[in-house]
Design a protein around this motif. Structure first.
Motif, PDB file in Angstrom:
ATOM      1  N   TYR A  77       0.823  -1.214   0.000  1.00  0.00           N
ATOM      2  CA  TYR A  77       0.000   0.000   0.000  1.00  0.00           C
ATOM      3  C   TYR A  77       0.857   1.264   0.000  1.00  0.00           C
ATOM      4  CZ  TYR A  77      -4.002  -3.009   0.804  1.00  0.00           C
ATOM      5  OH  TYR A  77      -4.971  -3.969   0.685  1.00  0.00           O
ATOM      6  N   ARG A  78       2.000   1.221   0.648  1.00  0.00           N
ATOM      7  CA  ARG A  78       2.903   2.377   0.614  1.00  0.00           C
ATOM      8  C   ARG A  78       3.391   2.654  -0.802  1.00  0.00           C
ATOM      9  NH1 ARG A  78       5.657   0.237   5.905  1.00  0.00           N
ATOM     10  NH2 ARG A  78       4.387   1.314   7.460  1.00  0.00           N
ATOM     11  N   ALA A  79       3.570   1.595  -1.585  1.00  0.00           N
ATOM     12  CA  ALA A  79       4.018   1.766  -2.973  1.00  0.00           C
ATOM     13  C   ALA A  79       2.868   2.209  -3.883  1.00  0.00           C
ATOM     14  CB  ALA A  79       4.616   0.458  -3.488  1.00  0.00           C
ATOM     15  N   LEU A  80       1.663   1.740  -3.616  1.00  0.00           N
ATOM     16  CA  LEU A  80       0.521   2.040  -4.481  1.00  0.00           C
ATOM     17  C   LEU A  80      -0.164   3.370  -4.184  1.00  0.00           C
ATOM     18  CD1 LEU A  80      -1.281  -1.442  -4.510  1.00  0.00           C
ATOM     19  CD2 LEU A  80      -0.044  -0.364  -6.407  1.00  0.00           C
ATOM     20  N   LEU A  81      -0.120   3.799  -2.936  1.00  0.00           N
ATOM     21  CA  LEU A  81      -0.918   4.945  -2.502  1.00  0.00           C
ATOM     22  C   LEU A  81      -0.029   6.016  -1.904  1.00  0.00           C
ATOM     23  CD1 LEU A  81      -3.730   6.148  -2.073  1.00  0.00           C
ATOM     24  CD2 LEU A  81      -3.901   4.830   0.034  1.00  0.00           C
ATOM     25  N   ARG A  82       0.171   7.067  -2.672  1.00  0.00           N
ATOM     26  CA  ARG A  82       0.986   8.190  -2.218  1.00  0.00           C
ATOM     27  C   ARG A  82       0.097   9.248  -1.583  1.00  0.00           C
ATOM     28  NH1 ARG A  82       5.643   5.949  -2.206  1.00  0.00           N
ATOM     29  NH2 ARG A  82       6.397   5.220  -4.194  1.00  0.00           N
ATOM     30  N   PRO A  83       0.158   9.402  -0.263  1.00  0.00           N
ATOM     31  CA  PRO A  83      -0.692  10.410   0.382  1.00  0.00           C
ATOM     32  C   PRO A  83      -0.262  11.816  -0.014  1.00  0.00           C
ATOM     33  CG  PRO A  83       0.763   9.375   1.987  1.00  0.00           C
ATOM     34  CD  PRO A  83       0.988   8.682   0.676  1.00  0.00           C
ATOM     35  N   TRP A  84      -1.210  12.742  -0.022  1.00  0.00           N
ATOM     36  CA  TRP A  84      -0.899  14.119  -0.347  1.00  0.00           C
ATOM     37  C   TRP A  84      -0.830  14.975   0.903  1.00  0.00           C
ATOM     38  CZ3 TRP A  84      -5.335  16.385   1.325  1.00  0.00           C
ATOM     39  CH2 TRP A  84      -6.507  15.663   1.219  1.00  0.00           C
ATOM     40  N   ALA A  85      -0.804  14.314   2.066  1.00  0.00           N
ATOM     41  CA  ALA A  85      -0.662  15.027   3.336  1.00  0.00           C
ATOM     42  C   ALA A  85       0.742  15.620   3.425  1.00  0.00           C
ATOM     43  CB  ALA A  85      -0.899  14.071   4.496  1.00  0.00           C
ATOM     44  N   PRO A  86       0.927  16.620   4.290  1.00  0.00           N
ATOM     45  CA  PRO A  86       2.262  17.227   4.437  1.00  0.00           C
ATOM     46  C   PRO A  86       3.316  16.175   4.776  1.00  0.00           C
ATOM     47  CG  PRO A  86       0.620  18.420   5.741  1.00  0.00           C
ATOM     48  CD  PRO A  86      -0.054  17.197   5.197  1.00  0.00           C
ATOM     49  N   PRO A  87       4.532  16.332   4.223  1.00  0.00           N
ATOM     50  CA  PRO A  87       5.601  15.347   4.457  1.00  0.00           C
ATOM     51  C   PRO A  87       5.941  15.168   5.936  1.00  0.00           C
ATOM     52  CG  PRO A  87       6.242  16.893   2.738  1.00  0.00           C
ATOM     53  CD  PRO A  87       4.947  17.378   3.301  1.00  0.00           C
ATOM     54  N   ALA A  88       5.638  16.161   6.758  1.00  0.00           N
ATOM     55  CA  ALA A  88       5.948  16.056   8.183  1.00  0.00           C
ATOM     56  C   ALA A  88       5.125  14.953   8.850  1.00  0.00           C
ATOM     57  CB  ALA A  88       5.682  17.393   8.874  1.00  0.00           C
ATOM     58  N   LEU A  89       3.973  14.620   8.263  1.00  0.00           N
ATOM     59  CA  LEU A  89       3.167  13.525   8.808  1.00  0.00           C
ATOM     60  C   LEU A  89       3.679  12.209   8.231  1.00  0.00           C
ATOM     61  CD1 LEU A  89      -0.451  14.946   8.560  1.00  0.00           C
ATOM     62  CD2 LEU A  89       0.951  14.698  10.612  1.00  0.00           C
ATOM     63  N   ASP A  90       4.085  11.325   9.086  1.00  0.00           N
ATOM     64  CA  ASP A  90       4.576  10.028   8.646  1.00  0.00           C
ATOM     65  C   ASP A  90       3.369   9.116   8.441  1.00  0.00           C
ATOM     66  OD1 ASP A  90       6.073   7.848   8.014  1.00  0.00           O
ATOM     67  OD2 ASP A  90       6.798   7.489  10.048  1.00  0.00           O
ATOM     68  N   MET A  91       2.924   8.994   7.204  1.00  0.00           N
ATOM     69  CA  MET A  91       1.733   8.210   6.870  1.00  0.00           C
ATOM     70  C   MET A  91       2.096   6.728   6.800  1.00  0.00           C
ATOM     71  SD  MET A  91      -0.523  10.613   6.652  1.00  0.00           S
ATOM     72  CE  MET A  91      -1.923  10.202   5.653  1.00  0.00           C
ATOM     73  N   ASP A  92       2.441   6.164   7.950  1.00  0.00           N
ATOM     74  CA  ASP A  92       2.956   4.809   7.982  1.00  0.00           C
ATOM     75  C   ASP A  92       1.904   3.753   8.299  1.00  0.00           C
ATOM     76  OD1 ASP A  92       2.645   5.791  10.529  1.00  0.00           O
ATOM     77  OD2 ASP A  92       4.529   4.988  11.308  1.00  0.00           O
TER      78      ASP A  92
END
Length: 160
Positions: free
Chosen positions: A120-135
């Motif tokens: 999912y990390r490879a398929l879905l790139r979040p558009w949230a600010p880079p400071a948020l670790d969308m892990d």
């Protein structure tokens, strides 16, 4: 004006609009054609709405979240039982008011499998600010799928 199971005329800008109900397959196809939607969940006993980007994976909706997100906490706190959410996406022209809207209601589960998270990390790139670790990722399993298409009367499905 009442809404029925077929379609209902609604006032639009200089024209009438027909509402055609979508079947589940078409509703999910349309949902998969866009990347932005809104997730609705309960926070402090009140409804909360957040815009998020998503992918459709095997009929499930997948979004990415971060550790501090309320949805992450709720999904984790559900003890594997999931938390009830709604997910909505639409494409409606602001001038003609024509388009479609889909609402999915189901249970959201925190994805815990490491291989799935990597995928999912490879398929879905979040558009949230880079400071948020969308892990984290949350999977929504649809239980109820509804959708409408807003069309001009001459485009409405015959016999409805």
């Amino acid at each position: 004006m009442t809404f029925d199971n077929a379609r209902t005329a609604a006032a639009g800008p200089r024209q009438s609009i027909e509402l055609d109900n979508l079947d589940v397959a078409e509703a999910l196809r349309l949902l998969g054609s866009v990347s932005l939607g809104r997730i609705v969940f309960t926070r402090q006993a009140l409804p909360t709405v957040r815009p998020v980007n998503h992918i459709l994976d095997g009929g499930d909706i997948v979004i990415r979240t971060h550790e501090g997100a309320a949805l992450t906490s709720h999904a984790r706190g559900a003890g594997g039982h999931g938390v009830v959410v709604a997910y909505e996406a639409d494409v409606i022209d602001p001038d003609t008011h024509l388009g479609w809207s889909v609402v999915v209601t189901g249970y959201a589960y925190l994805v815990t499998d490491a291989d799935e998270l990597t995928r999912y990390r490879a398929l879905l790139r979040p558009w949230a600010p880079p400071a948020l670790d969308m892990d984290h990722a949350v999977r929504i399993r649809p239980d109820l799928v509804t959708g409408i298409r807003l069309v001009a009367p001459e485009e409405a499905a015959p016999g409805r």
